[in-house]
Design an enzyme around this catalytic site. Structure first.
Site, mmCIF file in Angstrom:
data_model
loop_
_atom_site.group_PDB
_atom_site.id
_atom_site.type_symbol
_atom_site.label_atom_id
_atom_site.label_comp_id
_atom_site.label_asym_id
_atom_site.label_seq_id
_atom_site.Cartn_x
_atom_site.Cartn_y
_atom_site.Cartn_z
ATOM 1 N N ASP A 31 7.815 90.591 52.267
ATOM 2 C CA ASP A 31 7.480 90.951 53.630
ATOM 3 C C ASP A 31 6.348 91.897 53.251
ATOM 4 O OD1 ASP A 31 9.369 92.958 53.058
ATOM 5 O OD2 ASP A 31 9.998 93.714 55.030
ATOM 6 N N GLY A 118 22.545 96.091 53.102
ATOM 7 C CA GLY A 118 21.515 94.317 53.211
ATOM 8 C C GLY A 118 21.752 93.999 54.027
ATOM 9 N N GLU A 154 10.149 104.809 58.279
ATOM 10 C CA GLU A 154 10.933 104.769 56.721
ATOM 11 C C GLU A 154 9.877 105.243 55.799
ATOM 12 O OE1 GLU A 154 13.109 102.556 55.499
ATOM 13 O OE2 GLU A 154 14.429 102.104 57.064
ATOM 14 N N ASP A 166 12.696 93.749 58.915
ATOM 15 C CA ASP A 166 13.580 94.265 59.557
ATOM 16 C C ASP A 166 13.842 95.240 60.944
ATOM 17 O OD1 ASP A 166 14.277 93.994 57.586
ATOM 18 O OD2 ASP A 166 15.096 95.843 56.773
ATOM 19 N N TYR A 215 13.775 99.470 44.478
ATOM 20 C CA TYR A 215 13.324 99.043 45.508
ATOM 21 C C TYR A 215 11.077 99.142 45.706
ATOM 22 C CZ TYR A 215 11.378 97.045 49.968
ATOM 23 O OH TYR A 215 11.325 96.293 51.283
HETATM 24 C C1 GLA Z 1 14.689 95.437 53.095
HETATM 25 C C2 GLA Z 1 13.258 95.922 53.203
HETATM 26 C C3 GLA Z 1 12.289 94.850 54.282
HETATM 27 C C4 GLA Z 1 12.826 93.836 52.689
HETATM 28 C C5 GLA Z 1 13.667 93.556 52.107
HETATM 29 C C6 GLA Z 1 13.379 92.753 51.494
HETATM 30 O O1 GLA Z 1 15.560 95.269 53.894
HETATM 31 O O2 GLA Z 1 13.687 96.818 54.122
HETATM 32 O O3 GLA Z 1 11.562 95.060 54.756
HETATM 33 O O4 GLA Z 1 11.575 94.269 51.630
HETATM 34 O O5 GLA Z 1 14.077 94.530 51.533
HETATM 35 O O6 GLA Z 1 13.304 91.684 51.506
#
Ligand code: GLA
Length: 378
Positions: A31, A118, A154, A166, A215
């Site tokens: 994303d 997740g 965020e 998300d 991340y």
């Molecule tokens: C988290 C982030 C999303 C995306 C996922 C991995 O959920 O919030 O924006 O990057 O990780 O796909």
């Protein structure tokens, strides 16, 4: 949800908003590279009851964390940005930054989306708070704009450089379908889930913290790859614009780690489109193979899986009726998702925790998730 019954015992003059968690079927870490993702809203929610107040104070009680915190909206920039309240204050901050009128409010919050697993519990919290605050402040609710506002919360308030998946899923999900999201144009195409399959969430029982630097580091690697690619292909603005052949051409210019990270993203970004096509024609075997390939890439190239996720996925794939399985969400712990024949789902859900525990030495859980609607008032 016991918590929801508690919220409904709040005094009159309150509104209750719900927003779902999400499970991402495929398209992981694509994303923020402007690629494709295929999430669906699930039947696990965050619920927020809101009553407006007129003294400019935002006060929130979390039923699940048994904690009450408050902040004066005029001091919001200086708010402590930790724990669940960071998302609440961050949404009020982002709403005000966007020019929306936000009155103070009393909020009561509960939910059954597992935290740090997740399944995007923070986006569910953000969108439920946004929906409730909009209702309490008589601000118009526009789902896509609110998703962008959640991402801003965020990125700029909480400090996680996440993408848009998300929040977009939590804000716009539809009953009965996943959605193919183009994270560049924000175009959304519904992808109905065929009746003969179910999605099963497989919880490893191991939690992660998304705010850990891993991340953000992945994201920096992707940006570094784009910078180098642009020297050869000036038209490239994101990894979305590259295919595996063009990436191979510049392998010598990239350090090996950056090359691996970019290779994952470039290969993964086309999988959601392929999976949407496979689901549309009922080619479940191919859909499952795509999920399996995604997991291998996340494990070996993007390095965001874990011992427990690998064990869960391997265990799931050995079961009858399982077409494919992969980790879902950011990784570093949390949940996997499996595509399972509906006729085998009961047995699969019953047996998976036992088999996983035997294989991984860790207690886990398995539950079917149904495609559910995005943020709404109830
Ligand atoms: C988290 C982030 C999303 C995306 C996922 C991995 O959920 O919030 O924006 O990057 O990780 O796909």
């Amino acid at each position: 949800m016991e918590g929801l019954r508690q919220l409904n015992r709040c005094p009159a003059e309150h509104r209750v908003a719900l927003a779902p968690g999400r499970v991402n079927l495929i398209g992981e870490h694509t994303d923020y590279n402007e690629g494709f993702v295929l999430p669906m809203g699930i039947d696990r929610f965050v619920a927020v009851a809101a009553a407006s107040r007129h003294d400019g104070v935002l006060r929130a009680h979390s039923v699940d964390f048994t904690e009450t915190r408050e902040i004066s909206l005029s001091d919001i920039e200086a708010a402590r940005r930790d724990g669940w309240f960071a998302y609440v204050a961050g949404i009020a901050w982002a709403l005000r930054e966007s020019g929306a009128e936000v009155t103070g409010a009393d909020l009561a919050i509960t939910g059954d989306v597992p935290v740090g697993a997740g399944l995007a519990s923070s986006a569910a919290l953000e969108m439920a708070v946004a929906r409730a605050l909009c209702a309490a402040s008589n601000t118009e609710w526009r789902a896509e704009a609110m998703a962008l506002l959640g991402r801003r919360c965020e990125n700029e308030f909480v400090g996680v450089n996440c993408g848009i998946m998300d929040q977009l899923a939590a804000a716009t999900a539809k009953v009965g379908t996943a959605a193919l999201l183009d994270c560049r144009s924000l175009e959304m195409t519904p992808v109905p889930i065929p009746e003969e399959i179910v999605l099963v969430v497989l919880d490893t029982g191991v939690r992660r913290r998304l705010t850990t630097s891993s991340y953000n580091e992945r994201r920096v690697s992707c940006e570094r790859a784009v910078e180098v690619l642009r020297e050869v292909y000036p038209e490239v603005t994101a990894l979305r614009d590259v295919d595996t052949a063009s990436l191979r051409e510049v392998e010598q210019k990239l350090d090996p780690l950056t090359y691996k990270r970019a290779m994952h993203v470039v290969a993964e970004t086309v999988r959601p489109v392929a999976m949407a096509d496979a689901l549309a024609v009922g080619d479940l075997v191919y859909a499952g193979e795509l999920m399996n390939a995604s997991h291998v890439s996340l494990r070996d190239l993007y390095s965001v899986s874990s011992r427990e996720l690998d064990a869960m996925v391997a265990t799931a794939r050995e079961q009858q009726g399982c077409f494919g399985a992969r980790m879902t969400g950011a990784g570093f712990g949390g949940c996997a998702v499996a595509l399972v024949a509906a006729s085998e789902a009961d047995r699969f859900v019953r047996e998976m925790p036992l088999r996983y525990e035997a294989n991984a030495g860790q207690r886990g859980a398995a539950f079917v998730v149904r495609p559910s609607a995005g943020a709404r008032l109830v």
